[in-house]
Design a protein around this motif. Structure first.
Motif, PDB file in Angstrom:
ATOM      1  N   ARG A  35       0.827  -1.211   0.000  1.00 64.86           N
ATOM      2  CA  ARG A  35       0.000   0.000   0.000  1.00 64.86           C
ATOM      3  C   ARG A  35       0.859   1.257   0.000  1.00 64.86           C
ATOM      4  NH1 ARG A  35      -4.889  -1.632   4.262  1.00 64.86           N
ATOM      5  NH2 ARG A  35      -5.969  -3.046   2.819  1.00 64.86           N
ATOM      6  N   SER A  36       2.012   1.186   0.644  1.00 61.39           N
ATOM      7  CA  SER A  36       2.881   2.365   0.738  1.00 61.39           C
ATOM      8  C   SER A  36       3.499   2.736  -0.605  1.00 61.39           C
ATOM      9  CB  SER A  36       3.994   2.121   1.768  1.00 61.39           C
ATOM     10  OG  SER A  36       4.997   1.242   1.259  1.00 61.39           O
ATOM     11  N   ILE A  37       3.541   1.794  -1.559  1.00 63.65           N
ATOM     12  CA  ILE A  37       4.159   2.085  -2.859  1.00 63.65           C
ATOM     13  C   ILE A  37       3.119   2.307  -3.963  1.00 63.65           C
ATOM     14  CG2 ILE A  37       6.204   0.747  -2.224  1.00 63.65           C
ATOM     15  CD1 ILE A  37       5.219  -1.447  -4.164  1.00 63.65           C
ATOM     16  N   GLU A  38       1.860   2.260  -3.615  1.00 66.35           N
ATOM     17  CA  GLU A  38       0.809   2.392  -4.623  1.00 66.35           C
ATOM     18  C   GLU A  38       0.923   3.686  -5.428  1.00 66.35           C
ATOM     19  OE1 GLU A  38      -2.976   2.162  -2.817  1.00 66.35           O
ATOM     20  OE2 GLU A  38      -3.070  -0.033  -2.817  1.00 66.35           O
ATOM     21  N   GLN A  39       1.294   4.763  -4.761  1.00 70.12           N
ATOM     22  CA  GLN A  39       1.244   6.078  -5.403  1.00 70.12           C
ATOM     23  C   GLN A  39       2.295   6.245  -6.488  1.00 70.12           C
ATOM     24  OE1 GLN A  39      -1.236   8.306  -4.836  1.00 70.12           O
ATOM     25  NE2 GLN A  39      -2.059   6.652  -3.575  1.00 70.12           N
ATOM     26  N   ASP A  40       3.461   5.608  -6.317  1.00 69.89           N
ATOM     27  CA  ASP A  40       4.511   5.830  -7.311  1.00 69.89           C
ATOM     28  C   ASP A  40       4.878   4.579  -8.105  1.00 69.89           C
ATOM     29  OD1 ASP A  40       5.866   4.519  -5.239  1.00 69.89           O
ATOM     30  OD2 ASP A  40       7.747   5.536  -5.684  1.00 69.89           O
ATOM     31  N   ALA A  41       4.249   3.447  -7.848  1.00 66.69           N
ATOM     32  CA  ALA A  41       4.572   2.222  -8.582  1.00 66.69           C
ATOM     33  C   ALA A  41       3.869   2.209  -9.940  1.00 66.69           C
ATOM     34  CB  ALA A  41       4.155   0.996  -7.777  1.00 66.69           C
ATOM     35  N   CYS A  42       4.636   1.981 -10.990  1.00 71.22           N
ATOM     36  CA  CYS A  42       4.024   1.739 -12.290  1.00 71.22           C
ATOM     37  C   CYS A  42       4.133   0.266 -12.673  1.00 71.22           C
ATOM     38  CB  CYS A  42       4.660   2.607 -13.373  1.00 71.22           C
ATOM     39  SG  CYS A  42       6.402   2.242 -13.706  1.00 71.22           S
ATOM     40  N   MET A  43       5.037  -0.458 -11.988  1.00 65.22           N
ATOM     41  CA  MET A  43       5.196  -1.889 -12.236  1.00 65.22           C
ATOM     42  C   MET A  43       5.651  -2.572 -10.944  1.00 65.22           C
ATOM     43  SD  MET A  43       7.802  -3.942 -14.848  1.00 65.22           S
ATOM     44  CE  MET A  43       7.252  -3.034 -16.304  1.00 65.22           C
ATOM     45  N   LEU A  44       5.093  -3.756 -10.693  1.00 70.49           N
ATOM     46  CA  LEU A  44       5.475  -4.567  -9.547  1.00 70.49           C
ATOM     47  C   LEU A  44       5.891  -5.938 -10.076  1.00 70.49           C
ATOM     48  CD1 LEU A  44       5.542  -4.908  -6.395  1.00 70.49           C
ATOM     49  CD2 LEU A  44       3.214  -5.823  -6.607  1.00 70.49           C
ATOM     50  N   VAL A  45       7.102  -6.370  -9.705  1.00 67.84           N
ATOM     51  CA  VAL A  45       7.637  -7.637 -10.197  1.00 67.84           C
ATOM     52  C   VAL A  45       7.862  -8.569  -9.015  1.00 67.84           C
ATOM     53  CG1 VAL A  45       9.434  -8.766 -11.542  1.00 67.84           C
ATOM     54  CG2 VAL A  45       8.778  -6.404 -12.079  1.00 67.84           C
ATOM     55  N   MET A  46       7.134  -9.687  -9.002  1.00 67.42           N
ATOM     56  CA  MET A  46       7.261 -10.696  -7.952  1.00 67.42           C
ATOM     57  C   MET A  46       8.055 -11.864  -8.509  1.00 67.42           C
ATOM     58  SD  MET A  46       3.373 -10.555  -6.381  1.00 67.42           S
ATOM     59  CE  MET A  46       2.505 -10.592  -7.964  1.00 67.42           C
ATOM     60  N   LEU A  47       9.268 -12.052  -7.967  1.00 64.65           N
ATOM     61  CA  LEU A  47      10.218 -12.964  -8.596  1.00 64.65           C
ATOM     62  C   LEU A  47      10.257 -14.349  -7.940  1.00 64.65           C
ATOM     63  CD1 LEU A  47      12.857 -10.305  -9.451  1.00 64.65           C
ATOM     64  CD2 LEU A  47      12.082 -12.035 -11.049  1.00 64.65           C
ATOM     65  N   GLY A  48       9.088 -14.899  -7.664  1.00 68.29           N
ATOM     66  CA  GLY A  48       9.009 -16.306  -7.301  1.00 68.29           C
ATOM     67  C   GLY A  48       8.989 -16.605  -5.814  1.00 68.29           C
TER      68      GLY A  48
END
Length: 262
Positions: A35-48
Motif C-alpha cells: 500500500r505504501s508504494i501504490e502512489q509511485d509504482a508503475c510496475m510490480l515484479v514478484m520474482l518467485g
C-alpha cells in the motif's frame, strides 16, 4: 516509465510457511508495504516463491492469503502492471492469478527494457547446477503429465504431502542460509553470480548485455557491480530481511522495509 514513477521488485515471501513467527502479521506487513508504494509504482515484479505452496486445481485454489491477493487485485485495478514469476515452491499456476488478479505470468526468465536499461529477471532456480537431485525433481515438477497425475490426488492428501515436503526443504534451507555466516557472499561459489558472469562473457554484442540481473531464490541480499557497469542483484526474502528493490529510471536501490515491527 511515467515521470515520478518506479518499478518495484521482491521475492521469496513464502506465504503460508511455518517458519514465519506470525504468518498473519507477516502478510499484513507485506500488504502495508504494498500500500505504501501504490502512489509511485508503475510496475510490480514478484520474482518467485511468493507462496510456500501453490497448486491450482480446475475449481480449487489454496485457502488463505486473502489480504495479499486482495491487495494485488487492487493494485492491478489501479493500473499498475504486475508480473508474477513462478518459483520452485509456487510453480503450479494455471490461470487463476492471471484471470482473477490481472497479473502477467512468467514461467522462465524475462528480459526487457525499462527506461533505457536492459533487465534480465528470473527466480534463479533454473540456473542451479549444484545438485543433480534438485534438477531431477525440478524437471518432474515442471512436467505437464506429472502435474496432471498430481492433480488427480484429492487436495486433502495432496496439500498435506506438499507442505511436508516444503517444510523439510525449508528447514534445511533455514539452517544453511541463516547461520552465523549468512551475510557472507562467496562470489566464486555463488552459482547465480557465476552464471551472470558467464552470460556477460558469452554475449557477442555490447547492446545484448543486460544492465541488471535480478534474481530471488537464494534468500540473501546481494548487490554486486560487475565490469562494464553491469549489476547482479539477489533480492533477499521476507522471512528474515523484508527486502525489496526499486528502480526509478535513474537510481536502483536494494532496501529493507521496517516501518512497523512484527
Amino acid at each position: 516509465m511515467p515521470s515520478g514513477k518506479a518499478v518495484y521488485f521482491f521475492s521469496d515471501v513464502h506465504l503460508g510457511s511455518p517458519f514465519h513467527k506470525d504468518p498473519v502479521a507477516l502478510e499484513r506487513h507485506l500488504v502495508q508495504w504494498l500500500r505504501s508504494i501504490e502512489q509511485d509504482a508503475c510496475m510490480l515484479v514478484m520474482l518467485g516463491d511468493i507462496f510456500d505452496y501453490w497448486f491450482e486445481y480446475r475449481d480449487v485454489v489454496p485457502r488463505g492469503f486473502t489480504r495479499f491477493l486482495g491487495q494485488i487485485a487492487r493494485m492491478s485495478d489501479l493500473g499498475i502492471e504486475i508480473h508474477f514469476f513462478t518459483g520452485n515452491h509456487d510453480i503450479w499456476s494455471f490461470g487463476y492469478l492471471e484471470q482473477e488478479l490481472g497479473v502477467k505470468l512468467h514461467t522462465s526468465s524475462w528480459e526487457c527494457l525499462i527506461e533505457g536499461k536492459r533487465f534480465l529477471m528470473a527466480h534463479g532456480d533454473e540456473y542451479d547446477y549444484r545438485s543433480k537431485g534438485f534438477r531431477v525433481i525440478r524437471s518432474v515438477f515442471h512436467n505437464k503429465f506429472c502435474q496432471k497425475l498430481y492433480a488427480s490426488i484429492h487436495p486433502r492428501w495432496a496439500v498435506g504431502l506438499a507442505h511436508s515436503w516444503s517444510n523439510y526443504s525449508r528447514r534445511k534451507g533455514v539452517e544453511k542460509r541463516y547461520g552465523d555466516d549468512a551475510d557472507f557472499v562467496d562470489e566464486q561459489n555463488n552459482y547465480l553470480i557465476s552464471w551472470t558472469k558467464k552470460y556477460l562473457t558469452e554475449a557477442k554484442e555490447s547492446h545484448q548485455k543486460p544492465d541488471f540481473f535480478i534474481f530471488g531464490h537464494l534468500h540473501m541480499l546481494v548487490d554486486l557491480m560487475l565490469p562494464e557497469q553491469k549489476r547482479v542483484v539477489i533480492l533477499g526474502d521476507w522471512i528474515k530481511f523484508h527486502s525489496y528493490a526499486k528502480w526509478d529510471g535513474k537510481q536502483f536501490s536494494l532496501n529493507i522495509y521496517e516501518e512497523d515491527e512484527i
